[in-house]
Design an enzyme around this catalytic site. Structure first.
Site, mmCIF file in Angstrom:
data_model
loop_
_atom_site.group_PDB
_atom_site.id
_atom_site.type_symbol
_atom_site.label_atom_id
_atom_site.label_comp_id
_atom_site.label_asym_id
_atom_site.label_seq_id
_atom_site.Cartn_x
_atom_site.Cartn_y
_atom_site.Cartn_z
ATOM 1 N N HIS A 1 -2.059 5.298 -10.497
ATOM 2 C CA HIS A 1 -3.072 5.158 -9.451
ATOM 3 C C HIS A 1 -3.388 6.543 -8.893
ATOM 4 O O HIS A 1 -2.536 7.450 -8.923
ATOM 5 C CB HIS A 1 -2.552 4.281 -8.315
ATOM 6 C CG HIS A 1 -2.393 2.842 -8.667
ATOM 7 N ND1 HIS A 1 -2.307 1.858 -7.714
ATOM 8 C CD2 HIS A 1 -2.298 2.206 -9.858
ATOM 9 C CE1 HIS A 1 -2.167 0.689 -8.288
ATOM 10 N NE2 HIS A 1 -2.148 0.867 -9.599
ATOM 11 N N GLU B 1 -3.531 7.656 -5.885
ATOM 12 C CA GLU B 1 -2.594 8.092 -4.844
ATOM 13 C C GLU B 1 -1.276 8.575 -5.445
ATOM 14 O O GLU B 1 -0.747 9.611 -5.040
ATOM 15 C CB GLU B 1 -2.277 6.943 -3.865
ATOM 16 C CG GLU B 1 -3.473 6.350 -3.187
ATOM 17 C CD GLU B 1 -4.014 5.120 -3.876
ATOM 18 O OE1 GLU B 1 -4.384 4.175 -3.158
ATOM 19 O OE2 GLU B 1 -4.088 5.082 -5.131
ATOM 20 N N CYS C 1 -2.813 0.122 -2.339
ATOM 21 C CA CYS C 1 -2.111 -1.112 -2.656
ATOM 22 C C CYS C 1 -0.686 -1.026 -2.081
ATOM 23 O O CYS C 1 -0.262 0.042 -1.629
ATOM 24 C CB CYS C 1 -2.074 -1.312 -4.175
ATOM 25 S SG CYS C 1 -0.958 -0.191 -5.050
ATOM 26 N N CYS D 1 1.416 1.840 -3.681
ATOM 27 C CA CYS D 1 1.011 3.173 -3.224
ATOM 28 C C CYS D 1 1.403 3.391 -1.761
ATOM 29 O O CYS D 1 1.803 4.495 -1.386
ATOM 30 C CB CYS D 1 -0.482 3.373 -3.440
ATOM 31 S SG CYS D 1 -0.909 3.541 -5.188
#
EC number: 3.5.4.33
Length: 142
Positions: free
Chosen positions: A46, A48, A76, A79
């Site tokens: 992801h 992040e 999410c 993260c």
């Protein structure tokens, strides 16, 4: 947020869900990330996560206290957990994520009694453009 949006646009151009992130310390970008799950065949790639990993490497520390994370979509739960573990001081995000968000939606990771760290959180920064990128990306896939 402009730099995070640039990363999101680059993700979309590569066929990834358009999410971008940057880590900022003392007003300077120290790391960038964008979704690369398909490219890396890695469900944890992801924006992040990649930005946090790069910032830790650049700063030589697993703690990012004093750093800000700018991301185009509400993180999410996974993260959000990484944000807490890295001890980021502030989180700025663009679009809310009613389906998969973990900060203001869903499990609200930073509000959980077991959360060991919570950054200051500011949502809705650049929300219109961030949401439009996502909407356009998914509309083109249907």
């Amino acid at each position: 947020m402009d730099a995070a949006l640039e990363e999101a646009r680059a993700a979309a151009a590569a066929g990834e869900v358009p999410v971008g992130a940057v880590v900022v310390k003392d007003g300077a970008i120290v790391a960038r990330g964008r979704n690369r799950m398909r490219e890396r065949t890695d469900p944890t790639a992801h924006a992040e996560m990649l930005a946090i990993r790069a910032a830790c490497a650049a700063l030589g520390s697993e703690r990012l206290t004093g750093c800000d994370l700018w991301v185009t979509l509400e993180p999410c739960p996974a993260c959000a957990g990484a944000i807490a573990a890295a001890r980021l001081s502030r989180l700025y995000y663009g679009a809310s994520d009613p389906k998969s968000g973990g900060v203001a939606q869903g499990p609200r990771v930073f509000d959980h009694p077991q959360a060991h760290w919570a950054p200051e959180v500011y949502g809705g920064i650049g929300e219109t453009e961030a949401a439009a990128l996502l909407k356009d990306f998914f509309a083109s896939r249907r």
